[in-house]
Design an enzyme around this catalytic site. Structure first.
Site, PDB file in Angstrom:
ATOM      1  N   TYR A   1       0.847  -1.185   0.000  1.00 19.31           N
ATOM      2  CA  TYR A   1       0.000   0.000   0.000  1.00 19.31           C
ATOM      3  C   TYR A   1       0.890   1.245   0.000  1.00 19.31           C
ATOM      4  O   TYR A   1       1.536   1.565   0.990  1.00 19.31           O
ATOM      5  CB  TYR A   1      -0.921   0.039   1.221  1.00 19.31           C
ATOM      6  CG  TYR A   1      -1.887  -1.119   1.344  1.00 19.31           C
ATOM      7  CD1 TYR A   1      -2.195  -1.926   0.247  1.00 19.31           C
ATOM      8  CD2 TYR A   1      -2.500  -1.404   2.558  1.00 19.31           C
ATOM      9  CE1 TYR A   1      -3.087  -2.981   0.375  1.00 19.31           C
ATOM     10  CE2 TYR A   1      -3.395  -2.462   2.690  1.00 19.31           C
ATOM     11  CZ  TYR A   1      -3.672  -3.252   1.594  1.00 19.31           C
ATOM     12  OH  TYR A   1      -4.551  -4.302   1.723  1.00 19.31           O
TER      13      TYR A   1
ATOM     14  N   HIS B   1       0.083 -11.930   1.535  1.00 17.56           N
ATOM     15  CA  HIS B   1      -0.930 -11.109   0.868  1.00 17.56           C
ATOM     16  C   HIS B   1      -1.622 -11.854  -0.271  1.00 17.56           C
ATOM     17  O   HIS B   1      -2.844 -11.751  -0.440  1.00 17.56           O
ATOM     18  CB  HIS B   1      -0.259  -9.838   0.336  1.00 17.56           C
ATOM     19  CG  HIS B   1      -1.196  -8.683   0.189  1.00 17.56           C
ATOM     20  ND1 HIS B   1      -0.780  -7.379   0.220  1.00 17.56           N
ATOM     21  CD2 HIS B   1      -2.538  -8.628   0.025  1.00 17.56           C
ATOM     22  CE1 HIS B   1      -1.830  -6.576   0.069  1.00 17.56           C
ATOM     23  NE2 HIS B   1      -2.891  -7.313  -0.058  1.00 17.56           N
TER      24      HIS B   1
ATOM     25  N   PRO C   1     -15.781  -5.111   3.150  1.00 16.56           N
ATOM     26  CA  PRO C   1     -17.065  -5.617   3.663  1.00 16.56           C
ATOM     27  C   PRO C   1     -18.251  -4.762   3.231  1.00 16.56           C
ATOM     28  O   PRO C   1     -19.397  -5.179   3.405  1.00 16.56           O
ATOM     29  CB  PRO C   1     -16.872  -5.581   5.178  1.00 16.56           C
ATOM     30  CG  PRO C   1     -15.901  -4.474   5.398  1.00 16.56           C
ATOM     31  CD  PRO C   1     -14.944  -4.559   4.233  1.00 16.56           C
ATOM     32  N   LEU C   2     -17.978  -3.595   2.661  1.00 15.32           N
ATOM     33  CA  LEU C   2     -19.048  -2.734   2.146  1.00 15.32           C
ATOM     34  C   LEU C   2     -19.035  -2.673   0.625  1.00 15.32           C
ATOM     35  O   LEU C   2     -19.572  -1.741   0.024  1.00 15.32           O
ATOM     36  CB  LEU C   2     -18.916  -1.321   2.737  1.00 15.32           C
ATOM     37  CG  LEU C   2     -19.057  -1.241   4.256  1.00 15.32           C
ATOM     38  CD1 LEU C   2     -18.807   0.177   4.752  1.00 15.32           C
ATOM     39  CD2 LEU C   2     -20.434  -1.726   4.696  1.00 15.32           C
ATOM     40  N   GLY C   3     -18.430  -3.694  -0.001  1.00 13.24           N
ATOM     41  CA  GLY C   3     -18.420  -3.729  -1.461  1.00 13.24           C
ATOM     42  C   GLY C   3     -17.755  -2.498  -2.055  1.00 13.24           C
ATOM     43  O   GLY C   3     -18.274  -1.892  -2.990  1.00 13.24           O
ATOM     44  N   ARG C   4     -16.577  -2.141  -1.492  1.00 16.39           N
ATOM     45  CA  ARG C   4     -15.853  -0.946  -1.942  1.00 16.39           C
ATOM     46  C   ARG C   4     -16.735   0.297  -1.875  1.00 16.39           C
ATOM     47  O   ARG C   4     -16.663   1.178  -2.732  1.00 16.39           O
ATOM     48  CB  ARG C   4     -15.276  -1.161  -3.336  1.00 16.39           C
ATOM     49  CG  ARG C   4     -14.306  -2.346  -3.387  1.00 16.39           C
ATOM     50  CD  ARG C   4     -13.722  -2.604  -4.766  1.00 16.39           C
ATOM     51  NE  ARG C   4     -12.854  -3.759  -4.704  1.00 16.39           N
ATOM     52  CZ  ARG C   4     -13.265  -5.024  -4.843  1.00 16.39           C
ATOM     53  NH1 ARG C   4     -14.542  -5.256  -5.082  1.00 16.39           N
ATOM     54  NH2 ARG C   4     -12.430  -6.025  -4.760  1.00 16.39           N
ATOM     55  N   GLY C   5     -17.572   0.327  -0.865  1.00 18.08           N
ATOM     56  CA  GLY C   5     -18.428   1.470  -0.622  1.00 18.08           C
ATOM     57  C   GLY C   5     -19.813   1.367  -1.223  1.00 18.08           C
ATOM     58  O   GLY C   5     -20.711   2.143  -0.867  1.00 18.08           O
TER      59      GLY C   5
ATOM     60  N   GLY D   1     -24.928   2.637  -0.260  1.00 14.95           N
ATOM     61  CA  GLY D   1     -26.095   3.134  -0.978  1.00 14.95           C
ATOM     62  C   GLY D   1     -25.984   4.544  -1.495  1.00 14.95           C
ATOM     63  O   GLY D   1     -26.940   5.074  -2.064  1.00 14.95           O
TER      64      GLY D   1
END
Length: 334
Positions: A62, A129, A209-213, A217
């Site tokens: 990163y 990784h 965990p949020l689907g890349r945001g 919604g």
């Protein structure tokens, strides 16, 4: 913030961690998910500790290197409050990834360099990784285990490994955590990988965990994102895929309304309900986002809520490929 155990070797972390990848840029530079304000990123790490979030996820690649350096600066004087996870496994040349490298020599070299960048004498959780097809996993984990015996690393992890590799690695030295993508819109681990982790006593750390945001919604279409944003090339954000996936997110939002919560909190609570050994690491680079995500730990979804969410996006039904790059797909679940 509640705590959870990852694996059977004694690693205890906050129920939600903090994914720090989005902090990889420096002030004024475009990072994967937009411009990074370094001062705000550091303040976010400090707020995490105040909220009881003590599990921080970074990696050599990163930046490269910039992210570990930032984490090291942010945690200076606060190291004893934090559990730091970092990763090795890529060959980095001229600041760019040039393939995988999980040779024992590179395992050690990265660990030594990461310790310096992080400003610490030990890495709490050291992940491979990505699996390196050119190096037997037994050799890689053997080198990782040497670092544990030397006290430079405390616990071992894998990322995006397949069932066979997980079992072989665990036979060499106990694996405390598997990190892989898992969310309402990426559920491929549920058929075989998560059950295997449960069988072997390995914790699970879902990234994205949020689907890349997307599951918040309120994300724009790929077509409306800047060229520097990673999601510009995400197939699930594009065209008719966006519309189909957003229809499922509407169900997440409807459940959020019932609980006076946010869609992000519902999506994270759904993951937390999958088992006590699951510790999602939503990415945040701003305090406001961190505070919102942290609220998921206190959100209790009903059985009906969970059933509706499971039915909203059954495994394999999300529109669009997981990655826009065949090369990226070729590196997962090996």
């Amino acid at each position: 913030m509640q705590t959870r155990k990852l694996g059977t070797q004694g690693l205890t972390v906050s129920a939600l961690g903090l994914g720090c990848m989005g902090m990889a840029g420096t002030a004024g530079q475009a990072a994967m998910y937009g411009i990074v304000d370094t001062d705000e990123a550091v303040a976010t790490i400090h707020r995490a500790l105040e909220n009881g979030v003590n599990f921080f996820d970074t990696a050599e690649v990163y930046g490269p290197f910039l992210n570990e350096e930032l984490i090291g600066r942010a945690l200076a004087g606060r190291r004893e409050q934090a559990i730091i996870a970092t990763k090795f496994g890529f060959r980095i040349k001229d600041g760019k990834v040039a393939g995988t490298d999980s040779t024992p020599a590179n395992v050690r070299a990265v660990a030594e360099a990461s310790l310096k960048r992080l400003g610490t004498d030990h890495i709490d959780l050291f992940y491979q990784h990505r699996v390196d097809p050119a190096v037997p996993i037994e050799d890689t984990v053997g080198a990782m285990a040497d670092l544990v015996r030397e006290g430079k690393v405390r616990y071992l992890g894998l990322s995006e490994a397949g069932p066979g590799t997980i079992a072989r690695a665990h036979a060499v030295h106990p694996i405390s955590a598997l990190q892989s993508e898992w969310s309402l819109w990426e559920r491929g681990v549920e058929a075989e990988i998560w059950p295997l982790c449960q069988q072997l006593g390995i914790g699970f750390v879902p990234y994205s965990p949020l689907g890349r945001g997307f599951l918040t919604g309120n994300q724009p279409r790929a077509e409306d994102l800047p060229e520097t944003d990673y999601r510009k090339r995400d197939p699930r954000y594009q065209g008719t895929n966006y519309d189909a996936n957003m229809a499922a997110v509407a169900i997440v939002k409807s459940i959020a309304d019932i609980h006076a919560a946010t869609a992000a909190q519902v999506a994270l609570a759904w993951l937390l309900a999958k088992g006590d050994g699951v510790v999602p690491i939503p990415g945040s680079k701003r305090r406001v986002t961190l505070d919102d995500n942290a609220g998921a730990a206190a959100l209790a979804l009903t059985a009906n809520d969970l059933a509706r969410l499971d039915a909203a996006l059954p495994p394999g039904t999300t529109a669009g490929d997981r990655y826009g790059s065949p090369a990226m797909m070729a590196m997962v679940r090996l």
